[in-house]
Write a protein that holds these residues in place. Structure first.
Motif, PDB file in Angstrom:
ATOM      1  N   MET A 202      31.766  34.599  39.403  1.00 23.84           N
ATOM      2  CA  MET A 202      32.746  33.582  39.773  1.00 23.84           C
ATOM      3  C   MET A 202      32.913  33.455  41.286  1.00 23.84           C
ATOM      4  O   MET A 202      33.380  32.429  41.757  1.00 23.84           O
ATOM      5  CB  MET A 202      34.108  33.915  39.162  1.00 23.84           C
ATOM      6  N   ARG A 203      32.511  34.512  42.010  1.00 28.29           N
ATOM      7  CA  ARG A 203      32.648  34.481  43.468  1.00 28.29           C
ATOM      8  C   ARG A 203      32.009  33.209  44.054  1.00 28.29           C
ATOM      9  O   ARG A 203      32.517  32.612  45.003  1.00 28.29           O
ATOM     10  CB  ARG A 203      31.992  35.760  44.038  1.00 28.29           C
ATOM     11  N   ASP A 204      30.874  32.804  43.445  1.00 29.53           N
ATOM     12  CA  ASP A 204      30.132  31.650  43.960  1.00 29.53           C
ATOM     13  C   ASP A 204      30.857  30.335  43.739  1.00 29.53           C
ATOM     14  O   ASP A 204      30.506  29.329  44.359  1.00 29.53           O
ATOM     15  CB  ASP A 204      28.738  31.599  43.304  1.00 29.53           C
ATOM     16  N   LEU A 205      31.872  30.321  42.881  1.00 27.78           N
ATOM     17  CA  LEU A 205      32.504  29.056  42.512  1.00 27.78           C
ATOM     18  C   LEU A 205      33.852  28.842  43.198  1.00 27.78           C
ATOM     19  O   LEU A 205      34.474  27.791  43.003  1.00 27.78           O
ATOM     20  CB  LEU A 205      32.701  28.990  40.991  1.00 27.78           C
ATOM     21  N   LEU A 206      34.320  29.830  43.942  1.00 29.53           N
ATOM     22  CA  LEU A 206      35.685  29.749  44.492  1.00 29.53           C
ATOM     23  C   LEU A 206      35.686  29.973  46.001  1.00 29.53           C
ATOM     24  O   LEU A 206      34.823  30.685  46.535  1.00 29.53           O
ATOM     25  CB  LEU A 206      36.572  30.797  43.798  1.00 29.53           C
ATOM     26  N   PRO A 207      36.656  29.409  46.721  1.00 35.66           N
ATOM     27  CA  PRO A 207      36.689  29.553  48.179  1.00 35.66           C
ATOM     28  C   PRO A 207      37.022  30.986  48.609  1.00 35.66           C
ATOM     29  O   PRO A 207      37.529  31.791  47.815  1.00 35.66           O
ATOM     30  CB  PRO A 207      37.799  28.586  48.613  1.00 35.66           C
ATOM     31  N   ALA A 208      36.742  31.286  49.863  1.00 37.64           N
ATOM     32  CA  ALA A 208      36.871  32.661  50.360  1.00 37.64           C
ATOM     33  C   ALA A 208      38.300  33.192  50.292  1.00 37.64           C
ATOM     34  O   ALA A 208      38.502  34.413  50.216  1.00 37.64           O
ATOM     35  CB  ALA A 208      36.355  32.723  51.802  1.00 37.64           C
ATOM     36  N   ALA A 209      39.289  32.314  50.301  1.00 45.62           N
ATOM     37  CA  ALA A 209      40.688  32.774  50.254  1.00 45.62           C
ATOM     38  C   ALA A 209      41.035  33.406  48.911  1.00 45.62           C
ATOM     39  O   ALA A 209      42.062  34.079  48.783  1.00 45.62           O
ATOM     40  CB  ALA A 209      41.631  31.609  50.529  1.00 45.62           C
ATOM     41  N   VAL A 210      40.193  33.184  47.923  1.00 45.19           N
ATOM     42  CA  VAL A 210      40.447  33.702  46.574  1.00 45.19           C
ATOM     43  C   VAL A 210      39.708  35.031  46.400  1.00 45.19           C
ATOM     44  O   VAL A 210      38.503  35.118  46.661  1.00 45.19           O
ATOM     45  CB  VAL A 210      39.967  32.693  45.502  1.00 45.19           C
ATOM     46  N   ALA A 211      40.433  36.060  45.972  1.00 51.16           N
ATOM     47  CA  ALA A 211      39.806  37.340  45.637  1.00 51.16           C
ATOM     48  C   ALA A 211      39.347  37.278  44.181  1.00 51.16           C
ATOM     49  O   ALA A 211      40.141  36.956  43.297  1.00 51.16           O
ATOM     50  CB  ALA A 211      40.795  38.483  45.831  1.00 51.16           C
ATOM     51  N   VAL A 212      38.077  37.562  43.976  1.00 48.64           N
ATOM     52  CA  VAL A 212      37.488  37.446  42.634  1.00 48.64           C
ATOM     53  C   VAL A 212      36.927  38.800  42.218  1.00 48.64           C
ATOM     54  O   VAL A 212      36.200  39.435  42.990  1.00 48.64           O
ATOM     55  CB  VAL A 212      36.344  36.401  42.623  1.00 48.64           C
ATOM     56  N   VAL A 213      37.253  39.244  41.017  1.00 50.76           N
ATOM     57  CA  VAL A 213      36.691  40.498  40.497  1.00 50.76           C
ATOM     58  C   VAL A 213      36.113  40.240  39.111  1.00 50.76           C
ATOM     59  O   VAL A 213      36.800  39.686  38.236  1.00 50.76           O
ATOM     60  CB  VAL A 213      37.758  41.614  40.431  1.00 50.76           C
ATOM     61  N   VAL A 214      34.866  40.606  38.925  1.00 49.58           N
ATOM     62  CA  VAL A 214      34.204  40.505  37.620  1.00 49.58           C
ATOM     63  C   VAL A 214      34.154  41.910  37.023  1.00 49.58           C
ATOM     64  O   VAL A 214      33.831  42.884  37.729  1.00 49.58           O
ATOM     65  CB  VAL A 214      32.783  39.918  37.779  1.00 49.58           C
ATOM     66  N   ALA A 215      34.462  42.026  35.750  1.00 45.26           N
ATOM     67  CA  ALA A 215      34.551  43.345  35.109  1.00 45.26           C
ATOM     68  C   ALA A 215      33.205  44.071  35.093  1.00 45.26           C
ATOM     69  O   ALA A 215      32.171  43.472  34.798  1.00 45.26           O
ATOM     70  CB  ALA A 215      35.070  43.186  33.683  1.00 45.26           C
ATOM     71  N   GLU A 216      33.272  45.371  35.376  1.00 43.30           N
ATOM     72  CA  GLU A 216      32.136  46.282  35.185  1.00 43.30           C
ATOM     73  C   GLU A 216      32.323  46.948  33.818  1.00 43.30           C
ATOM     74  O   GLU A 216      33.443  46.977  33.290  1.00 43.30           O
ATOM     75  CB  GLU A 216      32.148  47.361  36.281  1.00 43.30           C
ATOM     76  N   PRO A 217      31.249  47.498  33.237  1.00 41.64           N
ATOM     77  CA  PRO A 217      31.383  48.068  31.883  1.00 41.64           C
ATOM     78  C   PRO A 217      32.590  49.011  31.686  1.00 41.64           C
ATOM     79  O   PRO A 217      33.300  48.872  30.683  1.00 41.64           O
ATOM     80  CB  PRO A 217      30.037  48.772  31.670  1.00 41.64           C
ATOM     81  N   PRO A 218      32.905  49.946  32.621  1.00 44.14           N
ATOM     82  CA  PRO A 218      34.042  50.844  32.345  1.00 44.14           C
ATOM     83  C   PRO A 218      35.389  50.125  32.303  1.00 44.14           C
ATOM     84  O   PRO A 218      36.356  50.646  31.715  1.00 44.14           O
ATOM     85  CB  PRO A 218      34.012  51.835  33.526  1.00 44.14           C
ATOM     86  N   ASP A 219      35.479  48.933  32.918  1.00 45.35           N
ATOM     87  CA  ASP A 219      36.769  48.242  32.978  1.00 45.35           C
ATOM     88  C   ASP A 219      37.280  47.856  31.590  1.00 45.35           C
ATOM     89  O   ASP A 219      38.490  47.749  31.370  1.00 45.35           O
ATOM     90  CB  ASP A 219      36.662  46.988  33.851  1.00 45.35           C
ATOM     91  N   TRP A 220      36.352  47.642  30.645  1.00 44.88           N
ATOM     92  CA  TRP A 220      36.757  47.245  29.295  1.00 44.88           C
ATOM     93  C   TRP A 220      37.453  48.394  28.564  1.00 44.88           C
ATOM     94  O   TRP A 220      38.129  48.179  27.550  1.00 44.88           O
ATOM     95  CB  TRP A 220      35.542  46.768  28.491  1.00 44.88           C
ATOM     96  N   GLU A 221      37.246  49.606  29.065  1.00 39.77           N
ATOM     97  CA  GLU A 221      37.868  50.803  28.455  1.00 39.77           C
ATOM     98  C   GLU A 221      38.951  51.362  29.364  1.00 39.77           C
ATOM     99  O   GLU A 221      39.369  52.508  29.217  1.00 39.77           O
ATOM    100  CB  GLU A 221      36.808  51.893  28.225  1.00 39.77           C
ATOM    101  N   GLY A 222      39.399  50.592  30.353  1.00 34.34           N
ATOM    102  CA  GLY A 222      40.367  51.092  31.330  1.00 34.34           C
ATOM    103  C   GLY A 222      41.754  51.280  30.724  1.00 34.34           C
ATOM    104  O   GLY A 222      41.938  51.166  29.510  1.00 34.34           O
ATOM    105  N   ALA A 223      42.719  51.525  31.598  1.00 30.10           N
ATOM    106  CA  ALA A 223      44.082  51.799  31.141  1.00 30.10           C
ATOM    107  C   ALA A 223      45.002  50.643  31.515  1.00 30.10           C
ATOM    108  O   ALA A 223      44.864  50.040  32.580  1.00 30.10           O
ATOM    109  CB  ALA A 223      44.585  53.087  31.785  1.00 30.10           C
TER     110      ALA A 223
END
Ligand SMILES: CC(C)(COP(=O)(O)OP(=O)(O)OC[C@H]1O[C@@H](n2cnc3c(N)ncnc32)[C@H](O)[C@@H]1OP(=O)(O)O)[C@@H](O)C(=O)NCCC(=O)NCCS
Length: 218
Positions: free
Chosen positions: A1-22
């Protein structure tokens, strides 16, 4: 999604461990006690990404609870959005003084049934599909764009938008879309400067359709 949004927006895409996070305690209520595993995993990944994105803005990564209308509750001074689909989850957040609203959506790149296409797309949108390049399910791109539009619209206007309340035009050459919001919905809005149009970007790759858009301060 980083490629679709302006620099002022912080974008994070989930890594595999994030699906099991807390989850944080304030977030747990948004999931409920009886969520199935797939729902727990996507909700958790969304919250983990959202908090990491808030951190990327230089803010404390506070909990992101859920409002009664199912929208995430962002910390004061922050706007944001979350999306998830099988195998993919992303969150985007931005300072409210720079970005009025942000939306993003990811869908599996699969054809929609004729009935679903009719429910999502206006006749004038469908009429344009034969002129677009082959190999892409353009109704799915319009569907995703409309989900993004709703995530942009609803947090600031607070009212419902039906799928036929936005007319989406796609430009495959630039990967940009523009949507005109039904004038009656704009006229009925009680906020200052409700958006009459929403412009954003789309991409079709890796088996996914991704769309995103921002509104700048009015
Ligand atoms: C809310 C909606 C847009 C979510 O889209 P989706 O493709 O089903 O699912 P996604 O995974 O991309 O997004 C889900 C996330 O949207 C967010 N969300 C839910 N309601 C929301 C709202 N009212 N405003 C903003 N974000 C919302 C939540 O973060 C949710 O994830 P979570 O429950 O894990 O926190 C969709 O379910 C919906 O209600 N659509 C009907 C309205 C619409 O799209 N109209 C078209 C206007 S042109």
């Amino acid at each position: 999604m980083r490629d679709l949004l302006p620099a002022a927006v912080a974008v994070v895409v989930a890594e595999p461990p994030d699906w099991e996070g807390a989850l944080l305690p304030e977030e747990q209520a948004g999931l409920g006690d009886r969520a199935v595993t797939s729902r727990r995993r996507e909700f958790t990944a969304g919250r983990v990404c959202a908090r990491r994105a808030i951190s990327a803005l230089g803010r404390s990564p506070v909990a992101v609870p859920t409002a009664a209308n199912r929208a995430p509750v962002w910390p004061s001074g922050v706007v944001g959005a979350i999306t998830h689909t099988r195998g993919y989850c992303a969150a985007a957040v931005a300072p409210a003084d720079e970005i009025r609203s942000v939306g993003l959506d990811a869908e599996q790149h699969k054809p929609l049934s004729p009935g679903v296409v009719q429910a999502i797309c206006l006749p004038e949108e469908e009429a344009l599909f034969p002129r677009l390049p082959s190999g892409v399910s353009w109704p799915t791109v319009v569907f995703s764009a409309k989900e993004t539009i709703y995530k942009v619209w609803h947090p600031i206007v607070g009212t419902w938008l039906d799928f036929h309340d936005a007319t989406v035009t796609l430009d495959p050459a630039t990967g940009r879309f523009t949507a005109r919001i039904a004038p009656a919905r704009v006229a009925a809005a009680t906020v200052h400067a409700p958006p009459a149009t929403v412009s954003g970007r789309f991409a079709v790759d890796g088996g996914l359709v991704r769309t995103a858009a921002v509104l700048l301060p009015a």
